[in-house]
Design an enzyme around this catalytic site. Sequence first.
Site, short mmCIF file in Angstrom:
data_model
loop_
_atom_site.label_atom_id
_atom_site.label_comp_id
_atom_site.label_asym_id
_atom_site.label_seq_id
_atom_site.Cartn_x
_atom_site.Cartn_y
_atom_site.Cartn_z
N ASP A 54 22.25 44.82 94.13
CA ASP A 54 22.92 43.95 93.70
C ASP A 54 23.60 42.91 94.77
O ASP A 54 23.55 43.93 95.77
CB ASP A 54 24.60 43.88 93.36
CG ASP A 54 25.00 42.74 91.78
OD1 ASP A 54 24.58 41.47 92.39
OD2 ASP A 54 25.36 42.96 91.01
N ASP B 218 23.24 34.42 87.36
CA ASP B 218 22.42 35.43 85.87
C ASP B 218 22.46 34.21 84.85
O ASP B 218 23.04 33.15 84.98
CB ASP B 218 24.40 35.62 85.74
CG ASP B 218 25.28 37.17 86.40
OD1 ASP B 218 24.24 37.00 87.71
OD2 ASP B 218 26.02 37.56 86.30
C1 GLA Z 1 26.19 40.64 89.14
C2 GLA Z 1 24.73 40.37 88.61
C3 GLA Z 1 24.69 41.16 87.29
C4 GLA Z 1 25.41 42.00 86.98
C5 GLA Z 1 26.61 41.96 87.73
C6 GLA Z 1 27.38 43.39 87.09
O1 GLA Z 1 26.14 39.52 88.69
O2 GLA Z 1 24.07 39.21 89.09
O3 GLA Z 1 23.00 41.26 86.62
O4 GLA Z 1 24.21 43.02 87.97
O5 GLA Z 1 26.93 41.59 89.19
O6 GLA Z 1 28.30 43.02 87.86
#
Ligand code: GLA
Length: 395
Positions: free
Chosen positions: A150, A205
Amino acid sequence: MKLARIAILLAVAAFSIPQHLFAQEILAATPPMGWNSWNKFQCNVDENLIRQTADAMVKSGMKDAGYQYVVIDDCWQTARDKGGNIIADPEHFPSGIKALADYVHSKGLKFGIYSDAGEKTCAGRPASRGHEFQDARQYAAWGVDYLKYDWCNTSTQDARGSYALMRDALNAAGRPIVFSLCEWGTAKPWLWGNGIGNLWRTTGDIQDRWAGRKEWKPGDCCSNGMLDIVDAEDGLESYAGPGHWNDPDMLEVGNGGMTLPEYHAHFSLWAILAAPLISGNDLRDMKPEIQEILTNKEVIAVDQDKLGRQGRRVRKDGDLEVWARPLEGGNRSAVLLNRGTVEKSITVKWGDLDYPGQMSADVRDLWQKKDLGKFKGEFSAPVAPHSAVMITIKP
Ligand code: GLA
């Protein structure tokens, strides 16, 4: 004598090709398929959930349909020890990560884990900055097969450099590990991700709704509805291919925020986009109609087509769209998408698919699982509101 010299030259050439290029051709030759804990469970993860999910992946027929990777997202880690080694949360993962990986492997599945390129993960857990080689060695020792990496808390870090560093660390650890870049598209990873990772997120997301972007908090961008992500994929198709895929984020099928026809459209579009199929629902408690979507082998076959060509939008007429991709052997697949709120007829013209305009072709409906017959020049179908029809076309 001559042959021996050629053999030596070939061997030398093979050794001078960087290792990750070999690994990439083998790893993720088709878009990875699996499950990830985040969309449904966020930080509520523990070893029982992961074991039960592996069991359910086998029992539900998902393994047979091609799903392979069981991935724990954020929140499995709590601290580092004095030597800097990452420590799994002892309360929720008391048996440790190695035992969990062994269990997943014992089911004939693969095991994945999550970290972050910055100081802390998005949920505030210890991340990998400054510990890249140490973490990669640990993952390899545990038997990790997939790493989602990430981009939270990275301050002024350079994205390409940070991901390349972890790529090098994974290569040095010596275990083939699918490398999933989760940079949200901010630094356009499709321009540099091939050769670094096997897949890269293209947007922020996904959220479990048909469409509509929402700010996380005022002025702070955004979460995406399913169709907002689809729109962002159009134009990125030339960057994807075997071993290196655009990732429009994990599936929301079965999480309850969309209707069944909307989930059919979601899954159809992910297949036409050659997207990684990472389910994000509770596999232990799936309704039959959700299981039927996730295990539709004909739709999955389009996603996993060996040619590895991501589809694109070939026609748009207001709310009515046609998305299509070429398949191995000269066939095509198309999704007839109705974004609107009224049933409408949608037409796909062979000319839009780089076929001769007057050609005759067999059409098969992949959700009805039915051959529809031969069609000359085009095919039309009524498409219900907020839904899609998915077909294959065989000349
Ligand atoms: C980010 C990523 C998500 C998930 C969260 C976890 O938002 O884009 O897919 O992995 O972090 O904290």
